[in-house]
Design a protein around this motif. Structure first.
Motif, PDB file in Angstrom:
ATOM      1  N   ARG A 102      37.768  45.597  46.535  1.00 38.27           N
ATOM      2  CA  ARG A 102      38.941  46.412  46.208  1.00 38.27           C
ATOM      3  C   ARG A 102      39.394  46.329  44.760  1.00 38.27           C
ATOM      4  O   ARG A 102      39.826  47.305  44.191  1.00 38.27           O
ATOM      5  N   TRP A 103      39.234  45.173  44.120  1.00 37.86           N
ATOM      6  CA  TRP A 103      39.706  45.088  42.743  1.00 37.86           C
ATOM      7  C   TRP A 103      38.895  45.992  41.816  1.00 37.86           C
ATOM      8  O   TRP A 103      39.419  46.606  40.888  1.00 37.86           O
ATOM      9  N   ARG A 104      37.582  46.090  42.092  1.00 33.74           N
ATOM     10  CA  ARG A 104      36.717  46.922  41.246  1.00 33.74           C
ATOM     11  C   ARG A 104      37.111  48.395  41.276  1.00 33.74           C
ATOM     12  O   ARG A 104      36.822  49.138  40.348  1.00 33.74           O
ATOM     13  N   ILE A 105      37.721  48.807  42.388  1.00 31.79           N
ATOM     14  CA  ILE A 105      38.096  50.228  42.485  1.00 31.79           C
ATOM     15  C   ILE A 105      39.154  50.562  41.435  1.00 31.79           C
ATOM     16  O   ILE A 105      39.176  51.663  40.905  1.00 31.79           O
ATOM     17  N   ASN A 106      39.996  49.604  41.087  1.00 33.94           N
ATOM     18  CA  ASN A 106      40.923  49.793  39.965  1.00 33.94           C
ATOM     19  C   ASN A 106      40.171  50.262  38.727  1.00 33.94           C
ATOM     20  O   ASN A 106      40.585  51.192  38.043  1.00 33.94           O
ATOM     21  N   ILE A 107      39.091  49.547  38.430  1.00 31.15           N
ATOM     22  CA  ILE A 107      38.366  49.824  37.185  1.00 31.15           C
ATOM     23  C   ILE A 107      37.691  51.180  37.272  1.00 31.15           C
ATOM     24  O   ILE A 107      37.693  51.960  36.313  1.00 31.15           O
ATOM     25  N   ASN A 112      49.775  50.560  42.336  1.00 31.47           N
ATOM     26  CA  ASN A 112      48.425  51.108  42.472  1.00 31.47           C
ATOM     27  C   ASN A 112      47.319  50.071  42.481  1.00 31.47           C
ATOM     28  O   ASN A 112      46.158  50.411  42.667  1.00 31.47           O
ATOM     29  N   ASP A 113      47.655  48.823  42.230  1.00 38.44           N
ATOM     30  CA  ASP A 113      46.629  47.796  42.179  1.00 38.44           C
ATOM     31  C   ASP A 113      46.013  47.627  43.569  1.00 38.44           C
ATOM     32  O   ASP A 113      46.699  47.252  44.518  1.00 38.44           O
ATOM     33  N   TYR A 114      44.709  47.876  43.660  1.00 40.10           N
ATOM     34  CA  TYR A 114      44.053  47.857  44.967  1.00 40.10           C
ATOM     35  C   TYR A 114      44.036  46.480  45.616  1.00 40.10           C
ATOM     36  O   TYR A 114      43.803  46.372  46.807  1.00 40.10           O
ATOM     37  N   SER A 163      38.791  53.673  38.771  1.00 39.84           N
ATOM     38  CA  SER A 163      39.786  54.738  38.651  1.00 39.84           C
ATOM     39  C   SER A 163      40.145  55.034  37.195  1.00 39.84           C
ATOM     40  O   SER A 163      40.841  56.002  36.918  1.00 39.84           O
ATOM     41  N   LEU A 164      39.666  54.218  36.250  1.00 35.78           N
ATOM     42  CA  LEU A 164      39.931  54.506  34.838  1.00 35.78           C
ATOM     43  C   LEU A 164      38.990  55.573  34.295  1.00 35.78           C
ATOM     44  O   LEU A 164      39.212  56.115  33.222  1.00 35.78           O
ATOM     45  N   GLY A 185      40.873  56.487  44.447  1.00 38.36           N
ATOM     46  CA  GLY A 185      40.510  55.681  43.289  1.00 38.36           C
ATOM     47  C   GLY A 185      39.147  56.037  42.740  1.00 38.36           C
ATOM     48  O   GLY A 185      38.960  56.203  41.535  1.00 38.36           O
TER      49      GLY A 185
END
Lengths: 337, 260
Positions: free
Chosen positions: A218-223, A280-282, A225-226, A88
Motif C-alpha cells: 500500500r505505501w508504494r501506491i502513494n508513489i 490520502n496516505d495509503y 500516484s505521483l 491511486g
C-alpha cells in the motif's frame, strides 16, 4: 490544512463500528433473534451450552445470516479496496473498480452462463473468469500501445467494457423473456440475497489473495500516484507495480461481482469518505477503506433486506445512498474531491 | 560523483531531437542548461534520468553506464526534481519527503523509523521543519519547490537533476530557491538544472551549456556564454548584454524594449 484525525484512531473506531454492526445485523430481519440468544448461540460453537433456543433460530443464524453478513463485509471490503487502489494507480480520483472492465466483463460472463442455463455455481465461475479475462486483455493492449501507459490503459478499459456491455445487451435481447431475462436483469442489479456458504468459500480465496497483497504494497501506491516519471526516478518499477496492483484489484472486483452482481458506488464513495477521514496516505487509507467498505455495505444490505416487505436489490440502494452522499461531499466547504 | 554524457543521440521516430551531445558535470558543480523551447532539454533530462533508454551514446553516473543499472540502483545515484505540478492526491509535506526513501524500502514494506529519520534530516537540511505537517498542495510554489528538493535529498543521491526549478516562481522565491540550489552544490552535490533565465544562470551557475536544435552550441563558464551574440543565436532576439559590478552581474536588455 484540515487536520485529519489520527489514522490509527480512525481505523480502531471503524473496527469497533464494524464489530457492532455485525452483531446488530444478526438480529435484524423477519425472523427475530434476541441479543441474548445470539450471544449464546454463537458461544455454543465454542463451549457446550444447553440450547434454550429453537433449531430454526440456530439455522437462521448460521445458515442464512452468517454467510450473508460475511459476504456483505467481504464484498464491501473488496470493492472499496479495489476502488482506492485504482484511484491511486491511475492518478484519477474518479476511478472505480469497473475502470478496467472487470465488472462489465463479469456481468457478461454471468449473463452468458444464465443464457446457457448453467447452474448457479457455474454462473459464479463464469462471471469470475470473464471479469479476469477482460482485464488481462486490457492490460495486454495497454502494454503494447505506445505513448502514455495510464491513458492507454483507461482507454482500453473503456473499449473492452463497451464490447462486453454490448455483448450483455445482445444476450438480453436473445434471452427467453419469461425466465432468463428477469434472471439476468435481477443478477445485474446486484444482490446478496442468494448468499450461500458455497459462494462465500468461492469468493473468499481470491479476495484474501488480493487484499493481502494490496495491503502489503500500500505505501508504494502513494508513489505511483505521483505519476510515472517521478515514481521511476525514485526507483519504483512502475509498470510491474501497476500490473500487480491492477491484477489484485481485479481479483477483488471479479470475485465480488461474481457472487453479488453489479454493486456500484461502494468502490468510488467509500474510499473518498475515508480520504476525508484519514488523508490520502495509503498506509492508513487502505485499511480504512477496507473496514469502511465492509461497514458501508453491511449497513446498506441490512436496509435492503428489512426496509420493504420484498427485498430491494442492493445495487439500487448503494446508488440511492452513494450518489447523494457524493454530491454532499462535493458541495461541502473546501470540497476538493 | 560526476555525470557524463558522451555523444548522446536520440530520436522520436524519424525526428532526431538530440544530435550528439557530450558534456560532464563534475562533483560540486552547478551546471545550467540553456535553450529555447523545443531545443531538446527535456529529452536530454529524460535520458539522463533513465526514463528514455533507446538512445545511442553513453551516459555515465559515477563512472557507470546507466543503461546497466536497475531503476533502483540508479535512484541511489541521481534524484529528479520535477517541474511544479499538482499531484492527483494531496499528501502532507512529511509524507511527500518520505517517498524519496522508496529505493531503501522493499516492495512489500512501508518505511520504518530509519527512513523517517532520514526524511526528517532532509527536511531540516532545507530548513522547512515548520511546513512538515502541512499539506503539499496548499503550499506556495516556492515552498513546494523546497519540498521537492528535500525529497530528492531524502533519496540520498549525490547527483540532483532539476527541471526548470524556478520557472513558475515569483521573484523572491526564485532567488530563495536558487540560493538553496547553489548551497547544495557548495556542499558537494552535482547539480544540473535547466533554466529559461540567462541572468540567473550567470549569477548562480559554475558552468553553462547551451542547447540549440539538439546540439551543444556552447559549454563553459557563464562569462563566456552570456554574450549578446549567443543570446541572439539561442533565442533569436536582439539583446544588449550589459555587465555590472565588475562583471559579477550581467543583465540582458531587449533591444526592442521601451527605453532603447
Amino acid at each position: 490544512m484540515k487536520k485529519h484525525l489520527s489514522g490509527a484512531r480512525v481505523i480502531l473506531l471503524l473496527s469497533f463500528l464494524l464489530a457492532a454492526a455485525i452483531a446488530v445485523s444478526f438480529c435484524i430481519g423477519r425472523f427475530s433473534v434476541g441479543a441474548k440468544q445470539l450471544f449464546y448461540i454463537l458461544l455454543s460453537r465454542i463451549t457446550y451450552i444447553k440450547p434454550f433456543w429453537s433449531d430454526t433460530m440456530e439455522a437462521v443464524v448460521f445458515n442464512i445470516r452468517l454467510p450473508r453478513i460475511l459476504l456483505a463485509c467481504l464484498v464491501g471490503c473488496s470493492l472499496s479496496a479495489a476502488g482506492a487502489v485504482y484511484q491511486g494507480v491511475f492518478q484519477n480520483p474518479m476511478a472505480s473498480p469497473d475502470l478496467l472492465g472487470a465488472s462489465s466483463g463479469a456481468a457478461f460472463g454471468a449473463a452468458l452462463a444464465i443464457l446457457l442455463g448453467a447452474s448457479s455455481a457455474m454462473i459464479t465461475a463464469s462471471a469470475f473468469i470473464s471479469g479476469i479475462v477482460s482485464v488481462v486483455l486490457v492490460l495486454l493492449i495497454g502494454q503494447r500501445a505506445p505513448g502514455k501507459k495510464v491513458v492507454n490503459l483507461i482507454l482500453a478499459g473503456i473499449m473492452i467494457s463497451s464490447i462486453t456491455s454490448a455483448g450483455t445487451s445482445f444476450i438480453k435481447l436473445v434471452a427467453d423473456p419469461a425466465n432468463q431475462l428477469p434472471a439476468i436483469t435481477y443478477w445485474l442489479m446486484g444482490s446478496l440475497s442468494g448468499a450461500k456458504r458455497s459462494e462465500l468459500f468461492f469468493a473468499a480465496k481470491p479476495m484474501a489473495i488480493g487484499l493481502i497483497i494490496l495491503f502489503a504494497i500500500r505505501w508504494r501506491i502513494n508513489i505511483l500516484s505521483l505519476g510515472d516519471d517521478e515514481a521511476r526516478t525514485m526507483g519504483v518499477n512502475v509498470n510491474l507495480l501497476r500490473v500487480i496492483a491492477a491484477l489484485c484489484a481485479t481479483l477483488l472486483t471479479a470475485a465480488s461481482v461474481s457472487v453479488s452482481g453489479m454493486i456500484g458506488w461502494v468502490g468510488l464513495v467509500t474510499p473518498h469518505i475515508c480520504r476525508r477521514l484519514v488523508g490520502n496516505d495509503y498506509r492508513h487509507l487502505m485499511p480504512a477503506s477496507m473496514l469502511g467498505g465492509a461497514l458501508f455495505l453491511l449497513i446498506v444490505d441490512n436496509i435492503s433486506r428489512s426496509l420493504l416487505s420484498t427485498e430491494i436489490p442492493i445495487g439500487i440502494l448503494t446508488a440511492f445512498i452513494g450518489a447523494p452522499f457524493f454530491i454532499y461531499l462535493i458541495l461541502r466547504k473546501g470540497g476538493r474531491v | 560523483m560526476s555525470l557524463s554524457v558522451e555523444n548522446l543521440r536520440f530520436a522520436y521516430g524519424r525526428q532526431e531531437v538530440l544530435k550528439g551531445i557530450s558534456f560532464t558535470a563534475s562533483e560540486g558543480e552547478l551546471l545550467s542548461v540553456l535553450g529555447c523551447n523545443g531545443a531538446g532539454k527535456s529529452t536530454l533530462f529524460k535520458c539522463m534520468l533513465g526514463l528514455l533508454s533507446n538512445y545511442s551514446g553513453r551516459i555515465l553516473a559515477d563512472g557507470q553506464d546507466i543503461k546497466n543499472l536497475s531503476l533502483r540502483t540508479l535512484a541511489k545515484k541521481t534524484a529528479y526534481i520535477p517541474q511544479l505540478h499538482y499531484p492527483a492526491f494531496n499528501y502532507s509535506v512529511f509524507d511527500m519527503v518520505l517517498m524519496g526513501t522508496a529505493h531503501r524500502v522493499s516492495p512489500m514494506r512501508s518505511p520504518d523509523a530509519e527512513e523517517k529519520s532520514r526524511a526528517w534530516c532532509a527536511i531540516s537540511q532545507m530548513g522547512i521543519e515548520d511546513l512538515s505537517e502541512r499539506s503539499y498542495n496548499h503550499l506556495s510554489g516556492g515552498e513546494q519547490q523546497l519540498v521537492l528538493i528535500a525529497r530528492a535529498l531524502a533519496q540520498e543521491t549525490r547527483i540532483l537533476i532539476l527541471d526548470e526549478p524556478t520557472a513558475s516562481l515569483d521573484f523572491g522565491n526564485r532567488i530563495r530557491v536558487l540560493a538553496k540550489i547553489k548551497e547544495l552544490a557548495g556542499k558537494g552535490y552535482t547539480v544540473i538544472q535547466s533554466t529559461h533565465d540567462p541572468e540567473n544562470a550567470f549569477m548562480y551557475s559554475d558552468r553553462v551549456i547551451a542547447l540549440k536544435d539538439g546540439r551543444l552550441i556552447a559549454d563553459g563558464p557563464p562569462a563566456e556564454i552570456l554574450t549578446s551574440e549567443l543570446m541572439k543565436e539561442l533565442y533569436g532576439v536582439d539583446v544588449d548584454v550589459r555587465s555590472l559590478e565588475d562583471d559579477k552581474i550581467r543583465v540582458c536588455i531587449p533591444i526592442n524594449g521601451r527605453y532603447i
